[in-house]
Design an enzyme around this catalytic site. Structure first.
Site, PDB file in Angstrom:
ATOM      1  N   GLU A 139      60.921 -54.267  63.658  1.00  0.00           N
ATOM      2  CA  GLU A 139      60.508 -54.692  64.999  1.00  0.00           C
ATOM      3  C   GLU A 139      58.990 -54.532  65.147  1.00  0.00           C
ATOM      4  O   GLU A 139      58.297 -55.430  65.635  1.00  0.00           O
ATOM      5  CB  GLU A 139      61.241 -53.875  66.066  1.00  0.00           C
ATOM      6  CG  GLU A 139      60.878 -54.285  67.492  1.00  0.00           C
ATOM      7  CD  GLU A 139      61.699 -53.539  68.548  1.00  0.00           C
ATOM      8  OE1 GLU A 139      62.585 -52.748  68.181  1.00  0.00           O
ATOM      9  OE2 GLU A 139      61.445 -53.772  69.749  1.00  0.00           O
ATOM     10  N   GLU A 175      66.497 -45.396  72.483  1.00  0.00           N
ATOM     11  CA  GLU A 175      67.011 -46.549  73.231  1.00  0.00           C
ATOM     12  C   GLU A 175      67.905 -47.410  72.318  1.00  0.00           C
ATOM     13  O   GLU A 175      68.996 -47.827  72.713  1.00  0.00           O
ATOM     14  CB  GLU A 175      65.827 -47.355  73.787  1.00  0.00           C
ATOM     15  CG  GLU A 175      66.210 -48.623  74.518  1.00  0.00           C
ATOM     16  CD  GLU A 175      65.589 -49.845  73.886  1.00  0.00           C
ATOM     17  OE1 GLU A 175      66.366 -50.659  73.339  1.00  0.00           O
ATOM     18  OE2 GLU A 175      64.350 -49.994  73.917  1.00  0.00           O
ATOM     19  N   HIS A 176      67.471 -47.638  71.092  1.00  0.00           N
ATOM     20  CA  HIS A 176      68.314 -48.390  70.138  1.00  0.00           C
ATOM     21  C   HIS A 176      69.611 -47.630  69.829  1.00  0.00           C
ATOM     22  O   HIS A 176      70.683 -48.225  69.750  1.00  0.00           O
ATOM     23  CB  HIS A 176      67.554 -48.609  68.830  1.00  0.00           C
ATOM     24  CG  HIS A 176      66.601 -49.763  68.864  1.00  0.00           C
ATOM     25  ND1 HIS A 176      66.653 -50.791  67.953  1.00  0.00           N
ATOM     26  CD2 HIS A 176      65.578 -50.053  69.698  1.00  0.00           C
ATOM     27  CE1 HIS A 176      65.683 -51.664  68.212  1.00  0.00           C
ATOM     28  NE2 HIS A 176      65.012 -51.233  69.270  1.00  0.00           N
ATOM     29  N   HIS A 184      61.831 -44.983  72.088  1.00  0.00           N
ATOM     30  CA  HIS A 184      62.310 -46.323  71.755  1.00  0.00           C
ATOM     31  C   HIS A 184      63.438 -46.268  70.717  1.00  0.00           C
ATOM     32  O   HIS A 184      64.423 -47.004  70.814  1.00  0.00           O
ATOM     33  CB  HIS A 184      61.127 -47.152  71.227  1.00  0.00           C
ATOM     34  CG  HIS A 184      61.511 -48.491  70.695  1.00  0.00           C
ATOM     35  ND1 HIS A 184      61.414 -48.818  69.370  1.00  0.00           N
ATOM     36  CD2 HIS A 184      62.012 -49.591  71.317  1.00  0.00           C
ATOM     37  CE1 HIS A 184      61.826 -50.064  69.182  1.00  0.00           C
ATOM     38  NE2 HIS A 184      62.193 -50.560  70.348  1.00  0.00           N
TER      39      HIS A 184
END
Lengths: 431, 451
Positions: free
Chosen positions: B149, B72-73, B69
């Site tokens: 997040e 991905e950012h 993840h």
């Protein structure tokens, strides 16, 4: 060094929305906007009834919401189970929704079953049963939902903000009511909410898909047979009245939710479009806004921050939301005050104007990408009092806004001294 | 799945419906191994451009949970020739929107733009597939963003935390038990170099699927894909490392999650279940029909009708099945009791109703209504091209083929009532399951009341 954004201006072609809207007047006089599209054999229909929770008395707060949820819980000679089974047999998708300003109905159905679905939906709108067992069951669900909301920092923040902004007006209330008012709602209150909400004088109709204008007109009249001409009167408009400063609502969690903002701008104000463009550049919920860049990308202070113009039927505000760790809240509020002051003093730059105009004009046609989204846009454009040719002029109007015009509106819209903050959490350093 | 930002986060549940082959869908494989799926829908001048990598949270090295993840950012932080944020800025300047999402089995990136901007999008995706580049000044604040997040979408939502705990209890060894976002203590230690290692190990045309959907001509779109993705060399580091598999489950697990922020207590049970198998989806189809009958409608499904409408002991009751995964699926059931009914009673009622359903068999009228809706859903699905594109992307990412996607409705229609009852027997064996109570801490509440 890497090159930055050299590609921007190369791709700023004007794009037009390719939407062909047919105004339809049913034999009874009801009007609708239609986008006919025959390639897939189904129809999307959207109804918006203006009014919503505004029409209910304080002591019956939540009546319109409960009434709307009960529209699919039995009608005519069908109880809730029979009504739902019939909807399934027709393979129709019906949804009923309500909010502060509206009650809305979305229907999707196969062309071949159109008349049967319209008859079915008419029963829900004209002869809802409001059986006692259904009332009790759905009321329990609403009460459970209110108890959850009371423990949800986002909901707590939004409610506290509305209370302080619109004290004494229906806008200060929660559309779903309170534990006390919902517990006390009886069948008479629901009948009143129904009579007040579902009326011809306040409906806006959009349709898209596999239907022509004449057929649609006939379907609309079939649907509205028995629906009364007038509903309940709406209350007077309200001004945003909260005084600047901050309020802390203690809530135990790792983060704080901050609701912030001040008075807004009405949709029929000549400056509204400019304000809309400014908000999109400043905080409009996308990745590339000033607030996302300055608070998330550069400083890692939040996962998301956004602002919005809330232009309601009866009142306006300009608000934002951010979630951040409790120890960051003070810093975030300080940064927001600075961002606000900068917008008020200097507005946006010419480069920002070009970027946002290119984005908005390019993105607009992409909204019209399916029957369901188009039907919903058709109804809401009428509700918002746009002209039928707005679709074709809207991008030109946005391109015509000069930097000076925009920044004059920025000075009017952004009021750093008037900012109201509601912080829900355990913010460090604020008390 | 977790999205890069919230606007598109509502991707989760895949309903019963899956797209039908009524609109042209084609599948191609480039010489470097990259797959290309093209879906034509010429109604509006819009295209959705996606790239999916067969790599996700289940492929993370031990102790680096959340790295898929995080990467991905960081995929938005530039390449050797694009500045940080430039890709999104270009998409935006073209009136488009972009985002990304990650799950255990895949990581996906997409843009939605006017159809005549497709080539630019493909060019940029091809660039970041092989040329990713960022500095510490970029990854360090982004690590704070992913921690924020986690704080916002997980730790501030007690239902999400409960779900995380349930999955961690369901899987004994397989990495589906580790949260996609990562555990906080792991996330705090992630670095840009770890992300880059994950990128080098998993990203490349030979582990990627392009999905191009919308107002395109198939030949022209394929030519664009060949022109920009075609020249990229395959990544030699990519190997399908087998993931650990589950040992036999011999003991049912139970957990109680207590939190003062619980507004509606509920009981939830997850069963380890089979996935959709390429070439033979019949078992998964039977489970999907079972879920539709037990929980597919908030009024007429078996659990709602019995527990909410007839017995009046549930606020709501549900059932669901997710078979779209590479290794294991999950079947889940649950109910939220009304005031005065305990979670223990709620759980017993769930078991009782399911046992009765399996004993009495399927209600034929309900079965026919579900089938009728299936057929209509094929038609409605054609209205949402982006969703269709996503479904092809997920399916191919987890090892299914185009035919499995286009044949899914047929597989569902082939299910008989007897198949449903046979599939439902798995619900009687709780050894491969975890049952959880989400509730408020009783003692604290009692203490508050007495004060």
């Amino acid at each position: 060094m890497k090159r930055l954004v050299a590609l921007f201006l190369l791709f700023a072609f004007p794009l037009r929305a390719e939407v062909d809207i047919t105004p339809v007047t049913a034999p009874s006089g009801l009007e609708a906007w239609l986008v006919e599209e025959n390639s897939i054999p189904f129809i999307s229909l959207e109804l918006i009834f203006a009014g919503g929770a505004n029409i209910e008395p304080d002591e019956q707060a939540g009546a319109v919401s409960l009434m709307t949820s009960l529209l699919s819980e039995g009608a005519g000679d069908m109880d809730a189970q029979t009504f739902a089974a019939r909807t399934e047999e027709l393979a129709a998708r019906l949804s009923f929704d309500s909010g502060r300003d509206t009650v809305s109905v979305s229907a999707r159905f196969l062309t071949e079953d159109a008349e049967a679905v319209i008859d079915h939906l008419r029963l829900a709108l004209t002869e809802p049963r409001f059986d006692e067992d259904a009332i009790a069951r759905v009321r329990n669900q609403k009460l459970a939902s209110l108890r959850r909301d009371a423990l949800n920092p986002n909901m707590i923040a939004s409610r506290a903000f509305a209370r302080t902004a619109f004290e004494g007006h229906p806008y200060a209330r929660e559309s779903d009511g309170t534990l006390e008012t919902v517990a006390a709602l009886d069948r008479d209150a629901l009948l009143a909410a129904h009579q007040g909400s579902i009326a011809r004088d306040r409906v806006f109709i959009g349709a898209a898909g596999d239907v022509d204008a004449e057929t649609l007109g006939a379907l609309i009249d079939r649907l509205f047979e028995g629906i009364p001409e007038t509903g309940a009167p709406l209350p007077d408009p309200v001004e945003f009245e909260a005084s600047a400063g901050f309020e802390v609502v203690p809530f135990d969690g790792p983060q704080s939710v901050v609701a912030f903002g001040h008075s807004g701008i009405s949709r029929d104000d000549p400056d509204f479009l400019a304000a809309f463009v400014l908000n999109e550049a400043f905080g409009g919920g996308r990745f590339g806004t000033r607030l996302m860049q300055n608070l998330r990308v550069e400083r890692g202070l939040t996962y998301g921050i956004g602002t919005f113009l809330s232009a309601g039927l009866l009142g306006n505000s300009f608000q934002g939301r951010v979630s951040t760790d409790n120890q960051n809240v003070e810093n975030v509020i300080e940064l927001l005050r600075e961002e606000w002051a900068q917008m008020s003093d200097e507005g946006i730059t010419e480069a920002e104007r070009e970027r946002i105009v290119t984005y908005l004009t390019g993105a607009y046609p992409l909204r019209f990408d399916g029957n369901s989204s188009i039907a919903s846009i058709m109804a809401s454009m009428q509700y918002q009092e746009f002209g039928i040719d707005y679709v074709n002029h809207r991008n030109d109007m946005i391109r015509a806004l000069t930097l000076d015009e925009l920044n004059a509106v920025a000075e009017r819209l952004f009021d750093p001294e008037g900012l109201v903050f509601v912080v829900v959490g355990q913010p460090v350093g604020l008390n | 799945m977790f999205a890069r930002h919230l606007a598109f986060a509502a991707f989760l549940p895949l309903a019963l419906a899956t797209p039908a082959p009524a609109e042209p869908v084609s599948h191609h494989v480039l010489d470097n191994g990259m797959e290309v799926v093209i879906i034509e829908d010429r109604r509006a001048p819009v295209v959705v451009n996606m790239v999916w990598y067969r790599a996700g949270a289940a492929d993370e090295p031990p102790g680096q949970s959340g790295i898929a993840h995080f990467l991905e950012h960081l995929m938005f932080k530039g390449t050797e020739t694009m500045a940080p944020g430039e890709l999104s800025a270009v998409v935006e300047a073209n009136g488009g929107r972009d985002n990304a999402f990650v799950s255990w089995d895949y990581t996906g990136f997409f843009q939605r733009v006017a159809a005549d901007r497709l080539e630019l999008m493909i060019e940029m995706e091809a660039d970041r597939m092989v040329n990713l580049s960022f500095t510490e000044a970029e990854w360090l604040p982004e690590r704070d963003v992913i921690l924020e997040e986690r704080g916002q979408v997980l730790e501030s939502r007690v239902g999400a935390q409960f779900n995380e705990a349930m999955l961690a209890a369901l899987y004994k060894e397989h990495p589906y038990g580790v949260p996609i976002l990562g555990w906080r203590h792991d996330m705090e230690q992630l670095t840009g170099e770890m992300a880059m290692e994950f990128y080098r190990a998993h990203y490349g045309p030979n582990n990627a699927i392009a999905v191009i959907a919308g107002d395109v001509d198939t030949d022209e779109a394929l030519a664009l894909a060949e022109a920009h993705y075609g020249p990229l060399p395959p990544n030699p580091h990519i190997v399908q490392v087998p993931r650990p598999s589950e040992p036999p489950h011999l003991a049912a697990r139970r957990l109680v999650f207590e939190d003062a922020r619980v507004g509606t207590p509920y009981v939830s049970r997850m069963y380890l279940a089979p996935v959709r198998q390429s070439g033979d989806q019949s078992e998964a189809a039977a489970l999907q029909m079972l879920a539709a009958l037990l929980g597919g409608s908030s009024t007429t499904s078996v659990l709602e009708r019995r527990l909410n409408f007839e017995e009046g002991i549930a606020l709501s009751a549900w059932a669901g099945y997710n078979g779209l995964a590479r290794d294991y699926g999950v079947f889940n059931i649950g109910m939220a009791p009304v005031d005065g009914v305990s979670l223990e009673e709620g759980e017993a009622a769930l078991d009782r109703v399911i046992a009765a359903f399996l004993e009495e068999g399927v209600d034929r009228a309900q079965f026919e209504r579900v089938r009728r809706q299936l057929r209509a859903s094929e038609i409605y699905a054609l209205d949402d091209t982006q969703r269709r594109a996503r479904q092809f992307g997920i399916a191919l990412s987890v090892g299914l083929k185009i035919d499995d996607v286009t044949g899914w409705i047929d597989a569902l229609e082939a299910v008989t009532p007897e198949d449903v009852i046979a599939a439902g027997q798995m619900l009687l064996d709780k050894r491969a399951s975890v049952t959880g109570f989400l509730t408020t801490p009783e003692t604290e509440q009692a203490a508050e009341l007495s004060q």
